[in-house]
Design an enzyme around this catalytic site. Structure first.
Site, PDB file in Angstrom:
ATOM      1  N   ASP A   1       0.856  -1.192   0.000  1.00  0.00           N
ATOM      2  CA  ASP A   1       0.000   0.000   0.000  1.00  0.00           C
ATOM      3  C   ASP A   1       0.892   1.242   0.000  1.00  0.00           C
ATOM      4  OD1 ASP A   1      -2.117  -1.571   2.526  1.00  0.00           O
ATOM      5  OD2 ASP A   1      -2.100  -1.797   0.331  1.00  0.00           O
TER       6      ASP A   1
ATOM      7  N   GLU B   1       1.573  -1.643  11.248  1.00  0.00           N
ATOM      8  CA  GLU B   1       1.226  -1.796   9.827  1.00  0.00           C
ATOM      9  C   GLU B   1       2.291  -1.149   8.948  1.00  0.00           C
ATOM     10  OE1 GLU B   1      -2.180  -0.533   6.515  1.00  0.00           O
ATOM     11  OE2 GLU B   1      -2.361   0.221   8.580  1.00  0.00           O
TER      12      GLU B   1
ATOM     13  N   LEU C   1      -2.631   4.585  11.608  1.00  0.00           N
ATOM     14  CA  LEU C   1      -3.683   5.366  10.966  1.00  0.00           C
ATOM     15  C   LEU C   1      -4.574   4.414  10.188  1.00  0.00           C
ATOM     16  CD1 LEU C   1      -4.428   8.470  10.717  1.00  0.00           C
ATOM     17  CD2 LEU C   1      -3.685   8.213   8.335  1.00  0.00           C
ATOM     18  N   ASP C   2      -5.753   4.160  10.742  1.00  0.00           N
ATOM     19  CA  ASP C   2      -6.703   3.269  10.073  1.00  0.00           C
ATOM     20  C   ASP C   2      -7.663   4.093   9.227  1.00  0.00           C
ATOM     21  OD1 ASP C   2      -9.684   1.712  10.599  1.00  0.00           O
ATOM     22  OD2 ASP C   2      -8.005   0.634   9.688  1.00  0.00           O
TER      23      ASP C   2
ATOM     24  N   GLU D   1      -5.541  -5.148  13.686  1.00  0.00           N
ATOM     25  CA  GLU D   1      -6.925  -4.786  13.323  1.00  0.00           C
ATOM     26  C   GLU D   1      -7.887  -5.864  13.847  1.00  0.00           C
ATOM     27  OE1 GLU D   1      -6.367  -2.208   9.167  1.00  0.00           O
ATOM     28  OE2 GLU D   1      -6.120  -4.397   9.115  1.00  0.00           O
TER      29      GLU D   1
HETATM   30  O1  LIG Z   1     -10.818  -0.174   0.237  1.00  0.00           O
HETATM   31  P1  LIG Z   1     -11.934  -0.764   0.979  1.00  0.00           P
HETATM   32  O2  LIG Z   1     -12.390  -2.076   0.465  1.00  0.00           O
HETATM   33  O3  LIG Z   1     -13.071   0.196   1.157  1.00  0.00           O
HETATM   34  O4  LIG Z   1     -11.346  -1.107   2.431  1.00  0.00           O
HETATM   35  C1  LIG Z   1     -11.574  -0.326   3.545  1.00  0.00           C
HETATM   36  C2  LIG Z   1     -10.908  -1.016   4.710  1.00  0.00           C
HETATM   37  O5  LIG Z   1      -9.501  -0.894   4.562  1.00  0.00           O
HETATM   38  C3  LIG Z   1      -8.951  -0.203   5.681  1.00  0.00           C
HETATM   39  O6  LIG Z   1      -8.867   1.142   5.372  1.00  0.00           O
HETATM   40  C4  LIG Z   1      -7.573  -0.803   5.927  1.00  0.00           C
HETATM   41  O7  LIG Z   1      -6.925  -0.142   6.949  1.00  0.00           O
HETATM   42  P2  LIG Z   1      -5.734   0.904   6.698  1.00  0.00           P
HETATM   43  O8  LIG Z   1      -6.343   2.142   6.176  1.00  0.00           O
HETATM   44  O9  LIG Z   1      -5.176   1.033   8.062  1.00  0.00           O
HETATM   45  O10 LIG Z   1      -4.768   0.269   5.745  1.00  0.00           O
HETATM   46  C5  LIG Z   1      -9.956  -0.436   6.795  1.00  0.00           C
HETATM   47  O11 LIG Z   1      -9.948   0.539   7.779  1.00  0.00           O
HETATM   48  C6  LIG Z   1     -11.282  -0.383   6.037  1.00  0.00           C
HETATM   49  O12 LIG Z   1     -12.296  -1.091   6.695  1.00  0.00           O
HETATM   50 MG   LIG Z   2      -6.297  -0.306   9.179  1.00  0.00          MG
HETATM   51 MG   LIG Z   3      -3.440   1.882   8.695  1.00  0.00          MG
END
Ligand SMILES: O=P(O)(O)OC[C@H]1O[C@](O)(COP(=O)(O)O)[C@@H](O)[C@@H]1O
Ligand SMILES: [Mg+2]
Ligand SMILES: [Mg+2]
Length: 338
Positions: free
Chosen positions: A65, A94, A118-119, A283
């Site tokens: 990513d 992460e 950062l989620d 997560e």
């Molecule tokens: O791109 P998509 O399928 O909407 O995925 C969203 C999911 O991916 C995430 O953003 C992954 O987390 P990160 O942003 O920390 O990488 C989750 O928080 C969220 O539920």
């Molecule tokens: Mg996340």
């Molecule tokens: Mg993240």
């Protein structure tokens, strides 16, 4: 302005007192370190472009990513807060390819911390929900430096888990194994204040969250469940369902803690090879502990998330189906019937 209640730091001390003289104060210290990191991130996220924290970098994390500027800034703020006070012995993040042990000469603590600094980072540049997620494990007592194997503890071994949601207000939601409590950041005094004591997830719901653009890749049980939901009152489930997707797990789980619901990021033909989309250590497990402590359920579709034995890869993925207990059981009945 509402009369200010108990602060997070005094709440954590009370939790310690319950442990009587067994408490060394390290746990309190560690949770305060994590709180400092979350407050520092809140301060920058809330200022957005004014603080120069929007936009992407040219680097990628272990999952390939592209890392946002704020992914790396938040990661550094967690490391700074955790590596200096002698409460932590090692970290997994992460945004770090490998686990991180402490530099030579730094005091070692009794705990390991895994975190998603950062989620929902795809929301950062569009001013939508983002957050941080963390999990606390015990460090091996007989080692100067932990190894990746020491982080490979099932979710049932977590001593604490929490997240900080940076939404209209900044909130910290925490469990230390005695239920779930929510605290709102009072920016004028810089303290998290207890505003949501004893959060509990309603057992039933008519609200699901899934990224429907992946429908063609889902397994048959999830295809059938969502199909049945979308047939509403006339369908086999006999009620109208609503759908939500905020593209940030912290936002989804917080909504579910507040009013019920289910959140699904299941295994599918696209992510089967890597075992799912979301990551087990920072997560899946922390959110599973929070959801279960609030009376909900957290499953892979084939077993309890917190009973998954980690394989030593800090970025191991896991399928996620969590939220209102009876609805998760309903989804599992589709898997059992398949
Ligand atoms: O791109 P998509 O399928 O909407 O995925 C969203 C999911 O991916 C995430 O953003 C992954 O987390 P990160 O942003 O920390 O990488 C989750 O928080 C969220 O539920
Ligand atoms: Mg996340
Ligand atoms: Mg993240």
């Amino acid at each position: 302005m509402k009369k200010l209640g108990i602060t997070l730091s005094s709440f954590i001390i009370d939790e310690q007192r319950k442990l009587g003289n067994k408490a060394s104060g390290q746990f309190t210290g560690l949770l305060n370190d994590i709180t400092i990191a979350c407050k520092s991130i809140a301060n920058l996220v809330n200022q957005g472009d004014l603080a120069g924290v929007l936009g992407a970098t040219k680097s990628e994390n272990a999952m390939g990513d592209v890392q946002k500027k704020m992914d790396l800034i938040a990661n550094d703020l967690f490391i700074d807060a955790l590596e200096n006070n002698g409460h932590c012995a090692g970290m997994a993040s992460e945004e770090l390819d490998e686990i991180l042990t402490l530099p030579e000469g730094k005091p070692r603590g009794k705990y390991l911390v895994t975190f998603d600094p950062l989620d929902g980072s795809s929301n950062m540049d569009i001013n939508m929900d983002v957050g941080a997620i963390f999990s606390v494990l015990r460090a091996p007592a007989d080692k100067e430096n932990p190894t990746a194997e020491d982080f490979a503890q099932p979710g049932t071994e977590q001593v604490a888990a929490g997240y900080c949601l940076y939404g209209p207000s900044s909130m910290m939601v925490l469990t230390t194994g005695n239920g779930v409590n929510g605290f709102t950041l009072c920016s004028s005094i810089g303290e998290f204040i207890l505003t949501h004591p004893h959060m509990e997830i309603p057992s039933d719901t008519s609200e699901y969250a899934i990224n429907s653009s992946n429908q063609r890749f889902w397994e048959a049980p999830v295809q059938k469940y969502i199909e049945d939901c979308n047939q509403g009152e006339e369908g086999p489930l006999g009620k109208r369902y609503n759908m939500r997707w905020v593209a940030a797990m912290v936002g989804e789980i917080h909504r579910i803690l507040c009013r019920g619901g289910v959140f699904l990021y299941p295994i599918d033909e696209r992510n089967r090879e890597v075992g799912g989309k979301l990551r087990l250590l920072y997560e899946g497990n922390p959110m599973a502990m929070i959801v279960e402590q609030a009376g909900g359920a957290a499953n892979t579709g084939y077993g309890r998330i917190m009973e998954v034995q980690p394989n030593g890869d800090p970025h191991q993925r896991v399928p996620v189906i969590m939220g209102s207990k009876n609805e998760v059981e309903k989804i599992l009945s589709y898997h059992a019937a398949d």
